[in-house]
Design a protein around this motif. Structure first.
Motif, PDB file in Angstrom:
ATOM      1  N   LEU A 137      -6.532  -4.903 -14.590  1.00 59.34           N
ATOM      2  CA  LEU A 137      -7.226  -4.137 -13.758  1.00 59.34           C
ATOM      3  C   LEU A 137      -8.517  -3.630 -14.240  1.00 59.34           C
ATOM      4  N   LEU A 138      -8.490  -3.139 -15.167  1.00 55.14           N
ATOM      5  CA  LEU A 138      -9.637  -2.408 -15.911  1.00 55.14           C
ATOM      6  C   LEU A 138     -10.541  -3.059 -16.458  1.00 55.14           C
ATOM      7  N   SER A 139     -10.436  -4.259 -16.526  1.00 51.80           N
ATOM      8  CA  SER A 139     -11.046  -5.367 -17.234  1.00 51.80           C
ATOM      9  C   SER A 139     -11.574  -6.339 -16.232  1.00 51.80           C
ATOM     10  N   TRP A 140     -11.154  -6.356 -15.254  1.00 54.39           N
ATOM     11  CA  TRP A 140     -11.382  -7.442 -14.040  1.00 54.39           C
ATOM     12  C   TRP A 140     -12.959  -7.499 -13.853  1.00 54.39           C
ATOM     13  N   PRO A 141     -13.661  -8.794 -13.921  1.00 57.57           N
ATOM     14  CA  PRO A 141     -15.166  -8.848 -13.814  1.00 57.57           C
ATOM     15  C   PRO A 141     -15.538  -8.734 -12.157  1.00 57.57           C
ATOM     16  N   LEU A 142     -16.067  -7.903 -11.789  1.00 63.69           N
ATOM     17  CA  LEU A 142     -16.264  -7.128 -10.561  1.00 63.69           C
ATOM     18  C   LEU A 142     -17.971  -7.575 -10.544  1.00 63.69           C
ATOM     19  N   GLU A 143     -18.411  -7.991  -9.298  1.00 61.91           N
ATOM     20  CA  GLU A 143     -19.631  -7.991  -8.786  1.00 61.91           C
ATOM     21  C   GLU A 143     -19.985  -7.032  -8.020  1.00 61.91           C
ATOM     22  N   ALA A 144     -21.264  -6.695  -7.897  1.00 61.68           N
ATOM     23  CA  ALA A 144     -21.660  -5.686  -6.893  1.00 61.68           C
ATOM     24  C   ALA A 144     -20.961  -5.736  -5.570  1.00 61.68           C
ATOM     25  N   GLY A 145     -20.126  -4.688  -5.144  1.00 57.26           N
ATOM     26  CA  GLY A 145     -19.700  -4.558  -3.559  1.00 57.26           C
ATOM     27  C   GLY A 145     -18.246  -5.139  -3.603  1.00 57.26           C
ATOM     28  N   ARG A 146     -17.556  -5.529  -4.956  1.00 56.78           N
ATOM     29  CA  ARG A 146     -16.226  -6.114  -4.994  1.00 56.78           C
ATOM     30  C   ARG A 146     -15.558  -4.920  -5.551  1.00 56.78           C
ATOM     31  N   ARG A 147     -13.996  -4.989  -4.911  1.00 61.20           N
ATOM     32  CA  ARG A 147     -13.084  -4.094  -5.595  1.00 61.20           C
ATOM     33  C   ARG A 147     -11.815  -4.581  -5.895  1.00 61.20           C
ATOM     34  N   MET A 148     -11.132  -4.174  -6.894  1.00 59.43           N
ATOM     35  CA  MET A 148     -10.009  -4.668  -7.223  1.00 59.43           C
ATOM     36  C   MET A 148      -8.775  -3.549  -6.977  1.00 59.43           C
ATOM     37  N   ILE A 149      -7.473  -4.222  -6.493  1.00 57.74           N
ATOM     38  CA  ILE A 149      -6.331  -3.262  -6.173  1.00 57.74           C
ATOM     39  C   ILE A 149      -5.291  -3.561  -6.861  1.00 57.74           C
ATOM     40  N   LEU A 150      -4.552  -2.851  -7.684  1.00 57.02           N
ATOM     41  CA  LEU A 150      -3.652  -2.961  -8.325  1.00 57.02           C
ATOM     42  C   LEU A 150      -2.336  -2.368  -7.634  1.00 57.02           C
ATOM     43  N   ALA A 151      -1.341  -2.979  -7.087  1.00 56.75           N
ATOM     44  CA  ALA A 151      -0.361  -2.612  -6.378  1.00 56.75           C
ATOM     45  C   ALA A 151       1.071  -2.588  -6.911  1.00 56.75           C
ATOM     46  N   GLU A 152       1.754  -1.393  -7.376  1.00 60.17           N
ATOM     47  CA  GLU A 152       2.845  -1.390  -8.150  1.00 60.17           C
ATOM     48  C   GLU A 152       4.030  -1.518  -7.208  1.00 60.17           C
ATOM     49  N   CYS A 153       4.699  -2.879  -7.110  1.00 55.65           N
ATOM     50  CA  CYS A 153       5.598  -3.283  -5.949  1.00 55.65           C
ATOM     51  C   CYS A 153       7.057  -3.514  -6.654  1.00 55.65           C
ATOM     52  N   ASP A 154       7.174  -2.902  -7.880  1.00 58.89           N
ATOM     53  CA  ASP A 154       8.666  -3.025  -8.548  1.00 58.89           C
ATOM     54  C   ASP A 154       9.719  -2.212  -8.022  1.00 58.89           C
ATOM     55  N   PRO A 155      10.749  -2.935  -7.354  1.00 61.03           N
ATOM     56  CA  PRO A 155      11.595  -2.210  -6.596  1.00 61.03           C
ATOM     57  C   PRO A 155      12.551  -1.148  -7.635  1.00 61.03           C
ATOM     58  N   ASP A 156      12.376  -1.386  -8.899  1.00 62.11           N
ATOM     59  CA  ASP A 156      13.041  -0.640  -9.779  1.00 62.11           C
ATOM     60  C   ASP A 156      12.221   0.680 -10.139  1.00 62.11           C
ATOM     61  N   GLY A 157      11.018   0.796  -9.648  1.00 63.11           N
ATOM     62  CA  GLY A 157      10.333   1.989  -9.655  1.00 63.11           C
ATOM     63  C   GLY A 157       8.872   1.587 -10.464  1.00 63.11           C
ATOM     64  N   GLY A 158       7.651   2.348 -10.071  1.00 65.58           N
ATOM     65  CA  GLY A 158       6.402   2.391 -10.928  1.00 65.58           C
ATOM     66  C   GLY A 158       6.555   3.117 -11.977  1.00 65.58           C
ATOM     67  N   ALA A 159       5.532   2.735 -12.907  1.00 68.99           N
ATOM     68  CA  ALA A 159       5.473   3.432 -14.191  1.00 68.99           C
ATOM     69  C   ALA A 159       4.048   4.002 -14.411  1.00 68.99           C
ATOM     70  N   VAL A 160       3.236   4.116 -13.730  1.00 70.62           N
ATOM     71  CA  VAL A 160       1.861   4.599 -14.121  1.00 70.62           C
ATOM     72  C   VAL A 160       1.489   5.888 -13.803  1.00 70.62           C
ATOM     73  N   LEU A 161       2.041   6.593 -12.600  1.00 76.75           N
ATOM     74  CA  LEU A 161       2.073   7.806 -12.360  1.00 76.75           C
ATOM     75  C   LEU A 161       2.515   8.768 -13.454  1.00 76.75           C
ATOM     76  N   HIS A 162       3.508   8.551 -14.107  1.00 80.16           N
ATOM     77  CA  HIS A 162       4.248   9.070 -15.252  1.00 80.16           C
ATOM     78  C   HIS A 162       3.983   8.391 -16.547  1.00 80.16           C
ATOM     79  N   GLY A 163       3.053   7.482 -16.725  1.00 78.35           N
ATOM     80  CA  GLY A 163       2.897   6.819 -17.918  1.00 78.35           C
ATOM     81  C   GLY A 163       1.253   7.123 -18.026  1.00 78.35           C
TER      82      GLY A 163
END
Length: 275
Positions: free
Chosen positions: A23-49
């Motif tokens: 996500l943080l290194s994905w090459p993005l041209e002007a106007g493009r966006r990248m979305i990372l969706a945490e869809c792990d049914p065991d629970g996400g890790a980013v909020l508390h990581g």
């Protein structure tokens, strides 16, 4: 544009850390966006990581179940996204690297039965209608069961594996089961063990499209919010992630070209729109 799913297996192969690096290194041209969706049914890790609990649990996937029942899914989806864009000295964030946090308790997965299909259609809609790429973190179980529709609707599915004997043994059955559900899958390899990519491909009978180094100190910045060292963005991990993101995107485009594109429908009569 592409919708790409990352899946794991037992043995903590590093799906979420890899997804964040991409996500943080994905090459993005002007106007493009990248979305990372945490869809792990065991629970996400980013909020508390990575985010160290700084935002509490106000944002995330769990807030979408009620919105789906009310026919307000599109508006609710965009309100749940967290900006992870790098400032790079700019006064205003470009808001081009966005996170949909996952659930905070595995028990919350039971309320998401009706959400997975709507979410898959949402991803297809925003990918088709606007300059968005979507990266889906399915964790170890998310490619199976009700949330597996996200893998089915993705342009490409990559199984994250470490080239150790323990991980390869765990991954073999998962790769076969996933192939039965979605067709061909590819591999994103974490280079921790002794086996070269060619041997991993032979054992798992799937191509290794990209490789990330085993770099625990750099990985802890993403997985646990550890202090970011100087020149982190130029570390071996992030350099490999930039190269890997291009390779994953190319693989997704090639696979998509081979298949008839799926029709994108509105979910439950609701208009799915990009922003």
């Amino acid at each position: 544009m592409a919708v790409i799913a990352l899946a794991g297996c037992s043995g903590a192969p590093g799906v979420t850390t890899s997804a964040l690096a991409l996500l943080l290194s994905w090459p993005l041209e002007a106007g493009r966006r990248m979305i990372l969706a945490e869809c792990d049914p065991d629970g996400g890790a980013v909020l508390h990581g990575l985010l160290q609990g700084s935002l509490g649990d106000r944002y995330g996937l769990r807030n979408l179940s009620v919105a789906a029942r009310k026919g307000e899914f599109s508006d609710a989806f965009w309100r749940q996204l967290i900006d992870l864009s790098s400032e790079d000295g700019k006064e205003e964030s470009p808001r081009d690297r966005l996170l949909l946090p996952g659930i905070t308790d595995p028990a919350q997965a039971a309320s998401l039965g009706s959400v997975w299909k709507v979410l898959a259609q949402m991803f297809r809609g925003i990918e088709a209608e606007s300059a968005h790429d979507v990266l889906i973190d399915l964790g170890r179980r998310g490619a199976y069961g009700p949330s597996g529709v996200l893998a089915e609707q993705a342009d490409a599915v990559f199984v994250v594996v470490r080239n150790t004997l323990r991980c390869l043994q765990a991954a073999e059955g998962r790769v076969r089961a996933l192939e039965e559900r979605v067709g061909d899958v590819s591999l994103l390899m974490i280079n921790e063990g002794p086996y070269p990519a060619g041997e991993v491909q032979r054992v798992l009978q799937a191509p290794v499209v990209a490789t990330l180094p085993y770099a625990p100190d750099d990985a802890r910045v993403l997985s646990d919010g550890a202090e970011q060292p100087r020149r982190f963005t130029k570390s071996a991990l992030m350099k490999a992630a930039r190269t890997g993101s291009t390779l994953l995107s190319q693989r997704a485009a090639m696979r998509r070209a081979r298949l008839d594109p799926r029709a994108v429908h509105a979910a439950g009569g609701e208009v799915i729109r990009a922003r």
